[in-house]
Motif scaffolding. Structure first.
Motif, PDB file in Angstrom:
ATOM      1  N   GLY A  84     -65.130 -15.385   0.488  1.00  0.00           N
ATOM      2  CA  GLY A  84     -64.019 -15.347   1.431  1.00  0.00           C
ATOM      3  C   GLY A  84     -62.860 -16.244   1.059  1.00  0.00           C
ATOM      4  N   ILE A  85     -62.865 -16.748  -0.176  1.00  0.00           N
ATOM      5  CA  ILE A  85     -61.834 -17.689  -0.596  1.00  0.00           C
ATOM      6  C   ILE A  85     -60.483 -17.001  -0.769  1.00  0.00           C
ATOM      7  CG2 ILE A  85     -61.095 -19.134  -2.546  1.00  0.00           C
ATOM      8  CD1 ILE A  85     -64.205 -19.866  -2.673  1.00  0.00           C
ATOM      9  N   MET A  86     -60.467 -15.835  -1.412  1.00  0.00           N
ATOM     10  CA  MET A  86     -59.172 -15.203  -1.651  1.00  0.00           C
ATOM     11  C   MET A  86     -58.507 -14.725  -0.368  1.00  0.00           C
ATOM     12  SD  MET A  86     -56.828 -14.889  -3.708  1.00  0.00           S
ATOM     13  CE  MET A  86     -57.446 -15.150  -5.357  1.00  0.00           C
ATOM     14  N   PRO A  87     -59.232 -14.076   0.566  1.00  0.00           N
ATOM     15  CA  PRO A  87     -58.558 -13.749   1.821  1.00  0.00           C
ATOM     16  C   PRO A  87     -57.987 -14.984   2.520  1.00  0.00           C
ATOM     17  CG  PRO A  87     -60.610 -12.536   1.662  1.00  0.00           C
ATOM     18  CD  PRO A  87     -60.592 -13.508   0.511  1.00  0.00           C
ATOM     19  N   LEU A  88     -58.732 -16.084   2.498  1.00  0.00           N
ATOM     20  CA  LEU A  88     -58.246 -17.308   3.121  1.00  0.00           C
ATOM     21  C   LEU A  88     -57.013 -17.843   2.398  1.00  0.00           C
ATOM     22  CD1 LEU A  88     -58.413 -19.639   5.124  1.00  0.00           C
ATOM     23  CD2 LEU A  88     -60.093 -20.727   3.594  1.00  0.00           C
ATOM     24  N   ALA A  89     -57.055 -17.871   1.058  1.00  0.00           N
ATOM     25  CA  ALA A  89     -55.915 -18.389   0.291  1.00  0.00           C
ATOM     26  C   ALA A  89     -54.657 -17.550   0.527  1.00  0.00           C
ATOM     27  CB  ALA A  89     -56.260 -18.422  -1.198  1.00  0.00           C
ATOM     28  N   VAL A  90     -54.803 -16.224   0.514  1.00  0.00           N
ATOM     29  CA  VAL A  90     -53.640 -15.363   0.760  1.00  0.00           C
ATOM     30  C   VAL A  90     -53.146 -15.559   2.191  1.00  0.00           C
ATOM     31  CG1 VAL A  90     -52.813 -12.986   0.868  1.00  0.00           C
ATOM     32  CG2 VAL A  90     -54.296 -13.696  -1.016  1.00  0.00           C
ATOM     33  N   ALA A  91     -54.064 -15.675   3.156  1.00  0.00           N
ATOM     34  CA  ALA A  91     -53.665 -15.915   4.544  1.00  0.00           C
ATOM     35  C   ALA A  91     -52.882 -17.218   4.674  1.00  0.00           C
ATOM     36  CB  ALA A  91     -54.906 -15.940   5.449  1.00  0.00           C
ATOM     37  N   MET A  92     -53.340 -18.274   4.012  1.00  0.00           N
ATOM     38  CA  MET A  92     -52.641 -19.557   4.054  1.00  0.00           C
ATOM     39  C   MET A  92     -51.216 -19.424   3.514  1.00  0.00           C
ATOM     40  SD  MET A  92     -55.888 -21.823   2.708  1.00  0.00           S
ATOM     41  CE  MET A  92     -55.007 -23.346   2.378  1.00  0.00           C
ATOM     42  N   VAL A  93     -51.084 -18.706   2.400  1.00  0.00           N
ATOM     43  CA  VAL A  93     -49.768 -18.518   1.787  1.00  0.00           C
ATOM     44  C   VAL A  93     -48.865 -17.676   2.684  1.00  0.00           C
ATOM     45  CG1 VAL A  93     -48.572 -17.395  -0.134  1.00  0.00           C
ATOM     46  CG2 VAL A  93     -50.509 -18.894  -0.583  1.00  0.00           C
ATOM     47  N   VAL A  94     -49.402 -16.589   3.226  1.00  0.00           N
ATOM     48  CA  VAL A  94     -48.595 -15.732   4.096  1.00  0.00           C
ATOM     49  C   VAL A  94     -48.130 -16.503   5.332  1.00  0.00           C
ATOM     50  CG1 VAL A  94     -48.641 -13.697   5.603  1.00  0.00           C
ATOM     51  CG2 VAL A  94     -49.572 -13.556   3.280  1.00  0.00           C
ATOM     52  N   ASP A  95     -49.045 -17.238   5.960  1.00  0.00           N
ATOM     53  CA  ASP A  95     -48.659 -18.022   7.138  1.00  0.00           C
ATOM     54  C   ASP A  95     -47.553 -19.017   6.795  1.00  0.00           C
ATOM     55  OD1 ASP A  95     -50.540 -16.632   8.604  1.00  0.00           O
ATOM     56  OD2 ASP A  95     -51.916 -18.332   8.844  1.00  0.00           O
ATOM     57  N   HIS A  96     -47.650 -19.637   5.642  1.00  0.00           N
ATOM     58  CA  HIS A  96     -46.621 -20.600   5.228  1.00  0.00           C
ATOM     59  C   HIS A  96     -45.290 -19.887   4.975  1.00  0.00           C
ATOM     60  CE1 HIS A  96     -45.075 -24.374   3.787  1.00  0.00           C
ATOM     61  NE2 HIS A  96     -44.657 -23.784   2.680  1.00  0.00           N
ATOM     62  N   CYS A  97     -45.366 -18.716   4.339  1.00  0.00           N
ATOM     63  CA  CYS A  97     -44.131 -17.973   4.034  1.00  0.00           C
ATOM     64  C   CYS A  97     -43.449 -17.452   5.294  1.00  0.00           C
ATOM     65  CB  CYS A  97     -44.432 -16.812   3.087  1.00  0.00           C
ATOM     66  SG  CYS A  97     -44.721 -17.323   1.384  1.00  0.00           S
ATOM     67  N   LEU A  98     -44.247 -16.965   6.253  1.00  0.00           N
ATOM     68  CA  LEU A  98     -43.669 -16.441   7.480  1.00  0.00           C
ATOM     69  C   LEU A  98     -43.307 -17.551   8.463  1.00  0.00           C
ATOM     70  CD1 LEU A  98     -45.919 -13.293   8.124  1.00  0.00           C
ATOM     71  CD2 LEU A  98     -43.732 -13.440   6.897  1.00  0.00           C
ATOM     72  N   GLY A  99     -43.754 -18.776   8.153  1.00  0.00           N
ATOM     73  CA  GLY A  99     -43.434 -19.941   8.976  1.00  0.00           C
ATOM     74  C   GLY A  99     -42.353 -20.785   8.329  1.00  0.00           C
TER      75      GLY A  99
ATOM     76  N   GLU B  30     -43.843 -10.305  13.014  1.00  0.00           N
ATOM     77  CA  GLU B  30     -44.233  -9.738  14.310  1.00  0.00           C
ATOM     78  C   GLU B  30     -45.686  -9.280  14.327  1.00  0.00           C
ATOM     79  OE1 GLU B  30     -39.821  -9.029  13.806  1.00  0.00           O
ATOM     80  OE2 GLU B  30     -41.604  -8.854  12.552  1.00  0.00           O
ATOM     81  N   ASP B  31     -46.240  -8.970  13.155  1.00  0.00           N
ATOM     82  CA  ASP B  31     -47.607  -8.444  13.073  1.00  0.00           C
ATOM     83  C   ASP B  31     -48.683  -9.491  13.330  1.00  0.00           C
ATOM     84  OD1 ASP B  31     -46.601  -5.947  12.359  1.00  0.00           O
ATOM     85  OD2 ASP B  31     -46.720  -6.390  10.209  1.00  0.00           O
ATOM     86  N   CYS B  32     -48.360 -10.750  13.145  1.00  0.00           N
ATOM     87  CA  CYS B  32     -49.408 -11.783  13.228  1.00  0.00           C
ATOM     88  C   CYS B  32     -48.858 -13.055  13.869  1.00  0.00           C
ATOM     89  CB  CYS B  32     -49.988 -12.070  11.856  1.00  0.00           C
ATOM     90  SG  CYS B  32     -48.766 -12.511  10.613  1.00  0.00           S
ATOM     91  N   PRO B  33     -48.502 -12.999  15.142  1.00  0.00           N
ATOM     92  CA  PRO B  33     -47.929 -14.185  15.783  1.00  0.00           C
ATOM     93  C   PRO B  33     -48.870 -15.390  15.776  1.00  0.00           C
ATOM     94  CG  PRO B  33     -48.464 -12.493  17.417  1.00  0.00           C
ATOM     95  CD  PRO B  33     -48.610 -11.865  16.064  1.00  0.00           C
ATOM     96  N   GLY B  34     -50.183 -15.138  15.745  1.00  0.00           N
ATOM     97  CA  GLY B  34     -51.142 -16.240  15.696  1.00  0.00           C
ATOM     98  C   GLY B  34     -51.483 -16.684  14.287  1.00  0.00           C
ATOM     99  N   GLY B  35     -50.969 -15.979  13.274  1.00  0.00           N
ATOM    100  CA  GLY B  35     -51.232 -16.332  11.885  1.00  0.00           C
ATOM    101  C   GLY B  35     -52.420 -15.592  11.304  1.00  0.00           C
ATOM    102  N   LEU B  36     -52.376 -15.383  10.000  1.00  0.00           N
ATOM    103  CA  LEU B  36     -53.467 -14.680   9.316  1.00  0.00           C
ATOM    104  C   LEU B  36     -54.703 -15.554   9.129  1.00  0.00           C
ATOM    105  CD1 LEU B  36     -51.802 -12.489   6.547  1.00  0.00           C
ATOM    106  CD2 LEU B  36     -52.587 -11.817   8.819  1.00  0.00           C
TER     107      LEU B  36
END
Length: 198
Positions: free
Chosen positions: A116-131, A185-191
């Motif tokens: 589950g490392i890659m989904p978590l890493a991509v989620a962290m990056v996406v949250d940072h980019c959208l934030g 808009e798709d993930c207001p709570g974050g990935l």
């Protein structure tokens, strides 16, 4: 001076740390890539016939990525798992203006795959980019045959928005890609929160 809000940055969640990739990562990067050559070969970008560009070594690649980062066009992250260099997540093609978008590419050491490392890493990056980075849309393009990468976008709940025939030159030929996206808009709570719930 940085060309991107929120960069450079170190992101951490549990055993996973994302940090700017550095020239000093060369030895570890090379060791992981050599150990995973067969695991990664089918998904690696290649130069098409007739291209004037040549494959370059680690130093040239990192120098180029860090230049793009200074210009605000890229965010190249090293992935560390339990303090060991384990892969890379790169935010590419950062577009400002009316688009406020980017694409994300990634690879991981097979030794830590399936945790589950890659989904978590991509989620962290996406949250940072959208934030903090201030982007609105992130795109991930995946070859239809890449079941591991398709599981990543599935776990993240990204929306499939298109199909691009002969999109990138990979492993010696022009390869089709499925296109996925997520917007603010798709993930207001974050990935990351979405990944944790699964």
């Amino acid at each position: 001076m940085t060309g991107t809000p929120g960069w450079p940055v170190v992101l951490q969640h549990g055993a996973v740390t994302l940090r700017p990739i550095e020239g000093t990562d060369g030895r570890d990067w090379q060791a992981v890539r050599e150990r995973n050559i067969e695991w990664l070969r089918r998904w690696e970008a290649t130069m098409p016939p007739g291209s004037s560009q040549r494959a370059t070594g680690y130093r040239d690649v990192i120098r180029h990525l860090r230049k793009l980062a200074r210009e605000g066009a890229s965010l190249p992250f090293a992935i560390e798992v339990d303090d060991q260099f384990s892969g890379q997540v790169t935010v590419n093609n950062v577009q400002r203006g009316s688009a406020q978008s980017a694409s994300v590419g990634y690879w991981l050491d097979q030794r830590v795959a399936g945790r589950g490392i890659m989904p978590l890493a991509v989620a962290m990056v996406v949250d940072h980019c959208l934030g903090p980075v201030g982007l609105h849309r992130i795109e991930v393009c995946v070859r239809p045959e890449n079941s591991n990468s398709l599981r990543v976008v599935e776990k993240l709940g990204l929306t499939e928005v298109g199909y691009a025939p002969r999109f990138l030159h990979i492993d010696g030929d022009w390869r089709d890609h499925r296109i996925f996206q997520v917007t603010a808009e798709d993930c207001p709570g974050g990935l990351v929160e979405r990944v944790r719930r699964h």
